[in-house]
Scaffold this motif. Structure first.
Motif, PDB file in Angstrom:
ATOM      1  N   GLU A 142      49.732  76.749  42.405  1.00  0.00           N
ATOM      2  CA  GLU A 142      49.323  78.130  42.635  1.00  0.00           C
ATOM      3  C   GLU A 142      49.293  78.952  41.342  1.00  0.00           C
ATOM      4  O   GLU A 142      50.233  78.915  40.542  1.00  0.00           O
ATOM      5  CB  GLU A 142      50.268  78.815  43.621  1.00  0.00           C
ATOM      6  N   THR A 143      48.226  79.672  41.159  1.00  0.00           N
ATOM      7  CA  THR A 143      48.103  80.544  39.999  1.00  0.00           C
ATOM      8  C   THR A 143      47.014  81.566  40.265  1.00  0.00           C
ATOM      9  O   THR A 143      46.234  81.404  41.199  1.00  0.00           O
ATOM     10  CB  THR A 143      47.773  79.734  38.728  1.00  0.00           C
ATOM     11  N   PHE A 144      46.967  82.616  39.462  1.00  0.00           N
ATOM     12  CA  PHE A 144      45.841  83.552  39.571  1.00  0.00           C
ATOM     13  C   PHE A 144      45.715  84.350  38.286  1.00  0.00           C
ATOM     14  O   PHE A 144      46.599  84.325  37.430  1.00  0.00           O
ATOM     15  CB  PHE A 144      45.942  84.450  40.804  1.00  0.00           C
ATOM     16  N   PHE A 145      44.569  85.018  38.148  1.00  0.00           N
ATOM     17  CA  PHE A 145      44.284  85.776  36.933  1.00  0.00           C
ATOM     18  C   PHE A 145      45.272  86.934  36.786  1.00  0.00           C
ATOM     19  O   PHE A 145      45.639  87.579  37.758  1.00  0.00           O
ATOM     20  CB  PHE A 145      42.852  86.325  36.962  1.00  0.00           C
ATOM     21  N   PHE A 146      45.678  87.198  35.556  1.00  0.00           N
ATOM     22  CA  PHE A 146      46.565  88.318  35.232  1.00  0.00           C
ATOM     23  C   PHE A 146      47.785  88.386  36.143  1.00  0.00           C
ATOM     24  O   PHE A 146      48.176  89.455  36.612  1.00  0.00           O
ATOM     25  CB  PHE A 146      45.788  89.646  35.237  1.00  0.00           C
ATOM     26  N   ARG A 147      48.379  87.240  36.369  1.00  0.00           N
ATOM     27  CA  ARG A 147      49.588  87.183  37.191  1.00  0.00           C
ATOM     28  C   ARG A 147      50.708  87.981  36.509  1.00  0.00           C
ATOM     29  O   ARG A 147      50.830  87.940  35.291  1.00  0.00           O
ATOM     30  CB  ARG A 147      50.003  85.719  37.318  1.00  0.00           C
TER      31      ARG A 147
ATOM     32  N   GLU B 159      45.557  81.492  33.723  1.00  0.00           N
ATOM     33  CA  GLU B 159      46.417  82.155  32.744  1.00  0.00           C
ATOM     34  C   GLU B 159      45.794  82.109  31.343  1.00  0.00           C
ATOM     35  O   GLU B 159      45.714  83.116  30.643  1.00  0.00           O
ATOM     36  CB  GLU B 159      47.780  81.448  32.739  1.00  0.00           C
ATOM     37  N   ALA B 160      45.325  80.920  30.964  1.00  0.00           N
ATOM     38  CA  ALA B 160      44.710  80.762  29.641  1.00  0.00           C
ATOM     39  C   ALA B 160      43.469  81.645  29.515  1.00  0.00           C
ATOM     40  O   ALA B 160      43.248  82.296  28.486  1.00  0.00           O
ATOM     41  CB  ALA B 160      44.355  79.297  29.400  1.00  0.00           C
ATOM     42  N   TYR B 161      42.661  81.691  30.569  1.00  0.00           N
ATOM     43  CA  TYR B 161      41.451  82.517  30.504  1.00  0.00           C
ATOM     44  C   TYR B 161      41.781  84.012  30.536  1.00  0.00           C
ATOM     45  O   TYR B 161      41.050  84.817  29.958  1.00  0.00           O
ATOM     46  CB  TYR B 161      40.498  82.162  31.647  1.00  0.00           C
ATOM     47  N   SER B 162      42.881  84.393  31.185  1.00  0.00           N
ATOM     48  CA  SER B 162      43.276  85.804  31.162  1.00  0.00           C
ATOM     49  C   SER B 162      43.608  86.218  29.723  1.00  0.00           C
ATOM     50  O   SER B 162      43.270  87.319  29.288  1.00  0.00           O
ATOM     51  CB  SER B 162      44.495  86.053  32.055  1.00  0.00           C
ATOM     52  N   ILE B 163      44.265  85.310  29.001  1.00  0.00           N
ATOM     53  CA  ILE B 163      44.588  85.593  27.599  1.00  0.00           C
ATOM     54  C   ILE B 163      43.295  85.681  26.784  1.00  0.00           C
ATOM     55  O   ILE B 163      43.107  86.599  25.980  1.00  0.00           O
ATOM     56  CB  ILE B 163      45.493  84.479  27.018  1.00  0.00           C
ATOM     57  N   ALA B 164      42.390  84.739  27.024  1.00  0.00           N
ATOM     58  CA  ALA B 164      41.122  84.740  26.291  1.00  0.00           C
ATOM     59  C   ALA B 164      40.363  86.047  26.516  1.00  0.00           C
ATOM     60  O   ALA B 164      39.833  86.645  25.576  1.00  0.00           O
ATOM     61  CB  ALA B 164      40.267  83.544  26.722  1.00  0.00           C
ATOM     62  N   MET B 165      40.349  86.511  27.776  1.00  0.00           N
ATOM     63  CA  MET B 165      39.670  87.776  28.086  1.00  0.00           C
ATOM     64  C   MET B 165      40.274  88.924  27.299  1.00  0.00           C
ATOM     65  O   MET B 165      39.574  89.776  26.772  1.00  0.00           O
ATOM     66  CB  MET B 165      39.837  88.097  29.577  1.00  0.00           C
ATOM     67  N   THR B 166      41.626  88.934  27.259  1.00  0.00           N
ATOM     68  CA  THR B 166      42.311  90.026  26.579  1.00  0.00           C
ATOM     69  C   THR B 166      41.887  90.101  25.107  1.00  0.00           C
ATOM     70  O   THR B 166      41.613  91.178  24.586  1.00  0.00           O
ATOM     71  CB  THR B 166      43.833  89.833  26.703  1.00  0.00           C
ATOM     72  N   PHE B 167      41.814  88.938  24.459  1.00  0.00           N
ATOM     73  CA  PHE B 167      41.384  88.935  23.059  1.00  0.00           C
ATOM     74  C   PHE B 167      39.903  89.284  22.930  1.00  0.00           C
ATOM     75  O   PHE B 167      39.516  90.067  22.073  1.00  0.00           O
ATOM     76  CB  PHE B 167      41.656  87.562  22.423  1.00  0.00           C
TER      77      PHE B 167
ATOM     78  N   ARG C 188      31.875  91.145  34.070  1.00  0.00           N
ATOM     79  CA  ARG C 188      31.629  90.916  32.648  1.00  0.00           C
ATOM     80  C   ARG C 188      31.705  89.444  32.253  1.00  0.00           C
ATOM     81  O   ARG C 188      30.949  88.971  31.426  1.00  0.00           O
ATOM     82  CB  ARG C 188      32.654  91.718  31.842  1.00  0.00           C
ATOM     83  N   TRP C 189      32.643  88.721  32.861  1.00  0.00           N
ATOM     84  CA  TRP C 189      32.942  87.384  32.340  1.00  0.00           C
ATOM     85  C   TRP C 189      32.542  86.220  33.251  1.00  0.00           C
ATOM     86  O   TRP C 189      32.758  85.066  32.899  1.00  0.00           O
ATOM     87  CB  TRP C 189      34.444  87.269  32.027  1.00  0.00           C
TER      88      TRP C 189
ATOM     89  N   ILE D 289      32.978  80.829  34.712  1.00  0.00           N
ATOM     90  CA  ILE D 289      33.448  81.676  33.618  1.00  0.00           C
ATOM     91  C   ILE D 289      32.537  81.490  32.405  1.00  0.00           C
ATOM     92  O   ILE D 289      31.940  80.430  32.226  1.00  0.00           O
ATOM     93  CB  ILE D 289      34.921  81.360  33.287  1.00  0.00           C
ATOM     94  N   SER D 290      32.423  82.533  31.582  1.00  0.00           N
ATOM     95  CA  SER D 290      31.419  82.518  30.505  1.00  0.00           C
ATOM     96  C   SER D 290      31.750  81.486  29.437  1.00  0.00           C
ATOM     97  O   SER D 290      32.903  81.132  29.200  1.00  0.00           O
ATOM     98  CB  SER D 290      31.338  83.904  29.857  1.00  0.00           C
ATOM     99  N   GLN D 291      30.687  81.040  28.774  1.00  0.00           N
ATOM    100  CA  GLN D 291      30.834  80.051  27.700  1.00  0.00           C
ATOM    101  C   GLN D 291      31.694  80.620  26.577  1.00  0.00           C
ATOM    102  O   GLN D 291      32.481  79.908  25.971  1.00  0.00           O
ATOM    103  CB  GLN D 291      29.444  79.661  27.184  1.00  0.00           C
ATOM    104  N   LYS D 292      31.557  81.900  26.325  1.00  0.00           N
ATOM    105  CA  LYS D 292      32.314  82.521  25.236  1.00  0.00           C
ATOM    106  C   LYS D 292      33.823  82.321  25.452  1.00  0.00           C
ATOM    107  O   LYS D 292      34.552  81.973  24.526  1.00  0.00           O
ATOM    108  CB  LYS D 292      31.985  84.016  25.165  1.00  0.00           C
ATOM    109  N   LEU D 293      34.282  82.534  26.675  1.00  0.00           N
ATOM    110  CA  LEU D 293      35.710  82.343  26.950  1.00  0.00           C
ATOM    111  C   LEU D 293      36.066  80.854  26.919  1.00  0.00           C
ATOM    112  O   LEU D 293      37.127  80.471  26.424  1.00  0.00           O
ATOM    113  CB  LEU D 293      36.098  82.954  28.294  1.00  0.00           C
ATOM    114  N   ARG D 294      35.178  80.034  27.447  1.00  0.00           N
ATOM    115  CA  ARG D 294      35.464  78.587  27.453  1.00  0.00           C
ATOM    116  C   ARG D 294      35.621  78.075  26.029  1.00  0.00           C
ATOM    117  O   ARG D 294      36.433  77.192  25.768  1.00  0.00           O
ATOM    118  CB  ARG D 294      34.361  77.830  28.180  1.00  0.00           C
TER     119      ARG D 294
END
Ligand SMILES: C[S@@+](CC[C@H](N)C(=O)[O-])C[C@H]1O[C@@H](n2cnc3c(N)ncnc32)[C@H](O)[C@@H]1O
Lengths: 121, 283
Positions: free
Chosen positions: B74-79, B117-125, B173-174, B185-190
């Protein structure tokens, strides 16, 4: 206690939403279409509105535009809650002044997280 | 379905030796619901038959499938949004200062599951484009579950997953629509994130030294000695100026002496050695 107006022509959805919202400690009002919802808002603006898209009499979009034009109609947070689950609809809703968007079907966690995002839960 | 106590013991020990996760006593229900799809797929009549097959060791693929089904993904964005924002505030500033010369930041999401979680961090940056222009931001997600890592790499989420925790503006946006009810999810974040199958008690991934480590809701069901080992792996991999973030219900207190609470940031942890050195400098 925060107030939430649930606007949906489906009695079942209203009941489900009411149940979830009450466990999140909201005081809940219901309206079955946009016009009834506007009447509610003229009486007292809720803190947040959970809004369906397709409804007879007045659709969610028509309601939202009317609400945002009304005096203090900018105050309630509006969360669309609909089966219109594509980007075009989502973009249109944001443009018309929606704060969040829940794609049906939804569960308690999803609704709770969206209410947190708009700052009412 | 009844789970016989011998089958239960065998499954529990299989899971623990491979992953460190202990099957809690009150999680009997999880075993049969979790394994039901596998039972159907391979036409096992009951759980004891499945377990017998596992014990003979004749099917490593089946064993892996069973272990993965028993893991909680179990996980979700911006937990845990508040501590997450805290991490991206003061501690990130500290890291930015420490890395100002090389303009390089490495972040490790341990037990990253399907990647939110990893993609939430990527979005933040990615949303702080000006601040990070010219920097190399390396985000690495690792998890023991091959299927979870496969999904993380694909970056494709169901409608249910994409709206859990993620504000709609960021979704618009993403993410793009991908087939019926799917969101890509967008290539930029990937491009900002790399995923690897890895057990936390193994060596850390490249670049071996990280500025931030997030290990949330992973160590909950570890036995104390495995937990201590996992903490020391992470301590070895964290830079002296770095920060560790655990899940909302987790702590290092009483679990390890390699980390201490970050006095300025509740719920975050810093390497004990670095904290001791800093207090010697002050004294
Ligand atoms: C509940 S999820 C948490 C995901 C994410 N960190 C979060 O907090 O939302 C736990 C993850 O830890 C992984 N895991 C369990 N044991 C592990 C181990 N020994 N090494 C690496 N990952 C492990 C599981 O496969 C699962 O994906």
């Amino acid at each position: 206690m925060k107030t939430c107006l649930v606007v949906d022509d489906s009695k079942v959805i209203r009941k489900v939403a009411r149940h979830i919202l009450e466990t999140l400690e909201f005081s809940v009002e219901e309206a079955e279409d946009g016009r009834a919802a506007l009447a509610h808002c003229e009486n007292a603006m809720p803190d947040v509105i959970l809004l369906d898209w397709n409804m007879p009499v007045m659709s969610g979009m028509e309601f939202l535009r009317a609400l945002r034009r009304a005096e203090s109609g900018g105050e309630p947070k509006v969360v669309f809650c609909t089966t219109e689950n594509d980007l075009a609809h989502i973009r249109a809703a944001i443009e018309a002044g929606a704060d969040e968007y829940v794609m049906k079907p939804f569960d308690r966690e999803t609704l709770h997280s969206k209410l947190q995002i708009v700052g009412v839960a | 379905m009844e789970v016989s106590s011998s089958s239960r013991r065998i499954l529990a020990s299989l899971l623990e030796t491979r992953t460190g996760q202990q099957l809690a006593v009150n999680r009997n229900w999880r075993i049969d619901t979790a394994l039901a799809p596998i039972m159907r797929e391979h036409r096992f009549e009951n759980l004891d038959h499945l377990v017998t097959k596992l014990v003979t060791g004749s099917s490593p693929a089946l064993t892996e499938q069973v272990i993965e089904a028993l893991l909680n993904n179990e996980t979700f964005f911006f937990r845990d949004k508040l501590p997450f924002d805290l991490l991206m505030g003061g501690p990130l500033k500290r890291i930015e200062t420490a890395r100002a010369a090389e303009k390089r930041i490495a972040i490790w999401s341990v037990g990253c599951s399907t990647g939110q979680e990893a993609y939430s961090i990527a979005m933040t940056f990615a949303e702080q484009e000006v601040r990070w222009r010219g920097w190399k931001i390396e985000i690495v997600g690792t998890d023991i579950s091959r299927s979870a890592i496969g999904r993380a790499r694909a970056g494709k989420y169901s409608q249910f997953e994409v709206q859990r925790g993620l504000p709609v503006m960021q979704m618009v946006r993403w993410f793009g629509e991908e087939g019926e009810g799917g969101w890509q999810i967008s290539q930029k974040l990937r491009d900002m994130v790399r995923f690897e199958v890895r057990n936390i008690v193994e060596r850390p991934p490249e670049p071996k030294q990280f500025d931030m480590i997030l290990c949330r809701n992973v160590l909950l069901y570890f036995a104390p000695d495995m937990r201590r080992l996992a903490f020391s792996r992470m301590a070895d991999a964290l830079a002296p100026h770095g920060a560790l973030m655990l899940g909302a219900a987790e702590t290092v207190i009483g679990q390890t002496d390699r980390f201490v609470s970050d006095a300025e940031n509740r719920g975050l942890y810093v390497p004990a050695a670095a904290a001791a050195a800093a207090s010697r400098r002050v004294a």
